[in-house]
Structures are given as C-alpha cells and as structure tokens.
Design an enzyme around this catalytic site. Structure first.
Site, PDB file in Angstrom:
ATOM      1  CE  LYS A  98      -3.927  -1.816   2.685  1.00 39.04           C
ATOM      2  NZ  LYS A  98      -4.934  -1.741   1.666  1.00 39.04           N
ATOM      3  NE  ARG A 151     -10.905  -9.876  -1.509  1.00 38.70           N
ATOM      4  CZ  ARG A 151     -11.071  -8.978  -2.641  1.00 38.70           C
ATOM      5  NH1 ARG A 151     -11.480  -9.373  -3.803  1.00 38.70           N
ATOM      6  NH2 ARG A 151     -11.311  -7.902  -2.639  1.00 38.70           N
TER       7      ARG A 151
HETATM    8  N1  BES Z   1      -8.010  -3.856   4.487  1.00 40.84           N
HETATM    9  C1  BES Z   1      -8.156  -3.490   3.296  1.00 40.84           C
HETATM   10  C2  BES Z   1      -9.324  -2.505   2.922  1.00 40.84           C
HETATM   11  C3  BES Z   1      -9.639  -1.279   3.731  1.00 40.84           C
HETATM   12  C4  BES Z   1      -9.129  -0.069   2.989  1.00 40.84           C
HETATM   13  C5  BES Z   1     -10.063  -1.042   4.979  1.00 40.84           C
HETATM   14  C6  BES Z   1      -9.471   1.208   3.937  1.00 40.84           C
HETATM   15  C7  BES Z   1     -10.199   0.102   5.586  1.00 40.84           C
HETATM   16  C8  BES Z   1      -9.882   1.236   4.925  1.00 40.84           C
HETATM   17  C9  BES Z   1      -8.270  -4.777   2.289  1.00 40.84           C
HETATM   18  O1  BES Z   1      -7.298  -5.684   2.914  1.00 40.84           O
HETATM   19  C10 BES Z   1      -7.600  -4.237   0.881  1.00 40.84           C
HETATM   20  O2  BES Z   1      -6.694  -3.761   0.793  1.00 40.84           O
HETATM   21  N2  BES Z   1      -8.431  -4.231   0.058  1.00 40.84           N
HETATM   22  C11 BES Z   1      -8.033  -3.801  -1.334  1.00 40.84           C
HETATM   23  C12 BES Z   1      -8.711  -5.069  -2.302  1.00 40.84           C
HETATM   24  C13 BES Z   1      -8.242  -5.076  -3.732  1.00 40.84           C
HETATM   25  C14 BES Z   1      -6.727  -5.250  -3.887  1.00 40.84           C
HETATM   26  C15 BES Z   1      -8.705  -5.820  -4.503  1.00 40.84           C
HETATM   27  C16 BES Z   1      -9.107  -2.764  -1.730  1.00 40.84           C
HETATM   28  O3  BES Z   1     -10.144  -2.442  -1.369  1.00 40.84           O
HETATM   29  O4  BES Z   1      -8.089  -1.731  -2.165  1.00 40.84           O
HETATM   30 MN    MN Z   2      -5.468  -5.474   2.010  1.00 37.55          MN
END
Ligand code: BES
Ligand code: MN
Ligand code: ZN
Length: 472
Positions: free
Chosen positions: A251, A325
């Site tokens: 990230k 997931r």
């Molecule tokens: N934990 C994150 C989602 C999230 C983002 C929670 C901001 C709280 C605040 C999750 O694991 C994630 O990174 N999801 C990705 C999925 C994508 C790579 C398909 C996302 O939502 O960008």
């Molecule tokens: Mn994530």
C-alpha cells in the site's frame, strides 16, 4: 429531580413546557429544546442540584433510541468536564420511547460518550468515569433492566474499540489468541487457539499464506458460547488482520498507520461474544477469528502464487492486498462444521465499500434474504445501519480463475461485491451474510457524540440486536 448532586440533566422535547422552577431559571430563547441545544443554569438552592443542564431533544415525534444515545453521550461529556462523580438524568414529561428501549439507549450513550483510548498517554489524567443515574417515574423497573443491558453492550463495544485502537506492535495474532483464552476463562466460553504448526497440520492454507511473511505468526481462534441443544447455532466470523501493509502488493505510505484497524471485524466478534455471555442469551454462538499480519518480505506470499485453502479449493493470488477474503475463506469453511442456522462475517474488506456507501452504512451481501432482512432491521434499531448490495451469479463468476478454482481479485468495478462473490464459494448452502465494515469501523472525526476518534466498535451493537432476535 429532587436529588442533591453537583449536576442534574434534564432532557426535553422542543416546544414543550418545563417545570416552573426550571422556567424561572432561564431565558426562554436560550432553552427552546432545539436538537442538541445545551443550556446550563444555576438553581442556587431552588433545586437541590448545583447545576442543571438542559439538553434539547428536538421535536418529540423525531426522538428515537439514537437521539437518546447521543444526548446521553453529550451529558456524559459535560459530566466528565465538570469532573462530577455522579449525575442524575431525567426526561421532561412522558417518556417518548418504551422504558426498556430508553434505558438501554441512555446507558449505551453514557458509557460510550466518555470512551477515550488513553492507554499509551503517560500524562493521562485519571478521571474516573462519572456514574450516570437515570431517574424515571413510571416504567422505572423496565428502564433499569434496559440500563443494565445497555451497560453490558456498551462495555463490549468499548472492548472492541480498545482492540481495534491497539497498535499493530501490541495487537498481534498471538495477542488476539491470548485475549480469546482470557475471555473464555472469564466468561466460561469454550475456546480453541490454533498456532502455526497446528494450522499447517490441519491445512489452513489461506490463513497460512497471508501470514507467512510476518514474524508474528497467524492464529485461528474459536470461542463457543452455549451449545446446540440450547438454541439455534449462529457463527460469527471476523477478519483479524492485525496489520495490513498490503504485502508484496504494498500500500502507499499515506494513512497506512490506520491499517492497524484491519482486525475490526475480529474485534466486533470479541465484543459480541462478551455481550452474549454476560446477557446469557439462550443461544449457541460460535465466534471465529482468522488472525494474521499481512507483511512483505522474503517469506511473504506473492502475486501469482496458487494456494490451497482449508476447503480444498485453490486460489490464484493476483494481489496480496486482497488478503482479507483469503483468511476468511478458511474461517467461513470451518463454520460449516457447526451446521449453523446462520453465518455472519464482519470484515474491513474493501476500499470499494467506502466509495459506495461512505462512512454511514455497513455494506451487506449474502445468500439468504431472511437473514439479510434481520440484519437490516437490527441496523435500524441500533443505528449501525446496513445497506444491501446485490450478489448475483455474475459477481461470483467474476472470481473464477483460468488456472485455479478462484482468483482473489475481480477487476476494478463492483469491488465490494466481487469480494463477497469470492466469500460465497466457502459457505456452502448455509444462510450467510457478509458485512463490509471498512467504511464504518474507523472515524477521523466522530459522526455521533457517542463515537470518538479512531475505532468505532461497529458491529457489536448490531450483532447483539441480531442475536436477540433469535431468542425465543
Ligand atoms: N483492509 C483493506 C481494505 C480497507 C481499506 C479497509 C481502507 C479499511 C480502509 C483490504 O485488505 C484491501 O486492501 N482491499 C483492497 C482489495 C483490492 C486489492 C482488490 C482494496 O479495497 O483496495
Ligand atoms: Mn489489504
Ligand atoms: Zn485488509
């Protein structure tokens, strides 16, 4: 309100007349009863309280459990500022809600309104939380029972907030395992915590893959309250990513610190388990937590990897940041062994749900409309509002891989729903609902007086309301 104290609080509806002693103390224009209006008056002996705080509740017809919760939180905050040990709260005229509902909302607001995460503040002032006493005439027994329920539920919510506010260097998967054991000990839950060697032995390929890049090894946690002969079995499954860097698909740095809250689903499960046990609901509730830390490094899982989950289904990893997931796949599959009447998972799963719903609703997807309706109703009752999105076959199809059974991302659009489409592959035919709490688990600025900056503890009040609906 004939009680000697440093602070008395009177909640009153807009445009309704106050007792003469109170009217005599204020300018009518300063105490109209407008929603959230606060007026302090000093009775100087005409009443036994030294201060009287008037809180406007707005129009009587618009008063709900949530307005009571918010007003109670405002009162708690004033009491804390003034540093009183005890204060008394009354409602002007007839109670606008059933006494039990009023009492519960009052207690929830009072407890949560004064919540702050101060664990690591060396110079924190030890102000003991003021004791809020509700004074009612008619219906006070029912109200008192509501207050006791509300206190249990609010303390469980504060427990969930503490876990989610806890930094990643404290709240590790092992810490969550320890927390479960202590909770089980205290409340008589049957608990099981699997460590890495046990996860390997038993084939938890999803949790292992996500956790393999971290020195903080993963855990799989089960907390069981009651037994199947005592009532319907409900499984609660929480995403417990104790820190989400994104892994190799890392990230950006900005706000990455907030990813310590990526175990908010797990926190809600912990809070709900504490509350159902303390409320002694006649149900069989199984809390399941999939705990891992998602880190990059030479041992981390990579984009392109194909992993075998507990179910035997294989997953092609396209993005290591879609890790929630993958851990949930194992937890949801595991839940099937209880032959539950319902499986509900909670997860800070996608940024896409924040785009869709913002901070004001939990995203709901599932395979069973009756369960979905129960959650929607519980959301209205608790103001932890839930909004359903469709889960048509197309969204499940989008998660099929060319070279494995599933892939872990489904393209840019409809990201919250394709994530649910992935989860759906692991619940069999059991009634299941997925709650995406990514938008509601954390607030930089509170939306309600009973929230505070950081973790909201979202899900605890919702789950307890849902579970209460299965009683009887
Ligand atoms: N934990 C994150 C989602 C999230 C983002 C929670 C901001 C709280 C605040 C999750 O694991 C994630 O990174 N999801 C990705 C999925 C994508 C790579 C398909 C996302 O939502 O960008
Ligand atoms: Mn994530
Ligand atoms: Zn995550």
């Amino acid at each position: 309100m004939a009680v000697a104290s440093d602070l008395a609080v009177l909640l009153y509806a807009e445009g309704e007349s106050l007792p003469d002693v109170v009217t005599a103390l204020c300018e009518p224009a300063d105490a109209t009863g407008r929603w959230k209006q606060q007026t302090i008056v000093y009775p100087r002996g005409t009443l036994s309280a030294r201060r009287l705080l008037l809180i406007g509740m707005g129009k009587r017809s618009a008063i709900t459990a949530d307005t009571v919760r918010q007003a109670a939180a405002l009162a708690a905050q004033r009491a804390q500022e003034i540093k009183v040990a005890t204060y008394h709260v009354g409602f002007n005229g007839d109670l606008p809600l059933p006494p039990a509902v009023f009492g519960q909302a009052f207690a929830e607001g009072s407890v949560l309104g004064s919540y702050r995460y101060t664990r690591y503040k060396s110079d924190r002032e030890e102000v003991p939380t003021a004791n809020a006493v509700l004074l009612l005439g008619a219906g006070s027994d029912e109200a008192a029972a509501g207050v006791r329920r509300g206190q249990i539920i609010a303390r469980a919510t504060a427990f969930a907030r503490d876990l989610a506010n806890g930094p990643g260097n404290e709240v590790t998967p092992a810490f969550l395992g320890q927390t479960a054991l202590e909770l089980g000990e205290r409340l008589g839950l049957k608990t099981m915590v699997l460590d890495k060697p046990q996860l390997i032995e038993q084939g938890f390929g999803g949790i292992l893959a996500v956790g393999q890049g971290s020195a903080n090894e993963p855990r799989f946690i089960v907390m069981e309250y009651g037994s199947a002969d005592q009532g319907p079995t409900i499984c609660l499954v929480g995403k417990g990513i104790t820190f989400d860097t994104g892994g190799i698909s890392i990230k950006p740095a900005e706000k990455m610190d907030e990813m310590k809250m990526d175990m908010s689903g797990a926190a809600a499960v912990f809070g709900a388990m504490q509350a159902v046990a303390e409320l002694q609901l006649p149900l069989h509730v199984v809390g399941i937590v999939c705990a891992a830390e998602n880190m990059p490094g030479s041992t981390a899982y990579r984009p392109g990897d194909i992993i075998r989950t507990l179910s035997g289904k294989t997953v092609e990893v396209l993005n290591t940041d879609a890790e929630g997931r993958i851990v949930l796949a194992d937890g949801l599959f595991y839940a099937q062994r209880y032959q539950p009447a319902a499986i509900v998972d909670l997860a800070t799963l996608t940024g896409a749900i924040m785009v869709a719903l913002g901070p004001h609703a939990i995203g709901l997807m599932g395979n069973n409309q009756e369960l979905a309706n129960r959650l929607i109703a519980a959301g209205e009752a608790t103001a932890e509002r839930v909004w359903q999105l469709p889960l048509w076959d197309e969204y499940r199809e989008a998660m099929k891989s060319e070279i494995a059974d599933l892939k872990n991302t489904g393209g840019r659009y409809g990201g919250a729903i394709t994530a649910a489409g992935f989860l759906a592959a692991f619940v069999g035919d059991y009634p299941w609902a997925h709650l995406d709490i990514a938008g509601t688990a954390w607030v930089e600025k509170p939306n309600r007086a009973y929230q505070s900056r950081g973790a909201t503890g979202v899900g605890v009040r919702l789950l307890v309301e849902l579970l209460q609906g299965y009683v009887g």
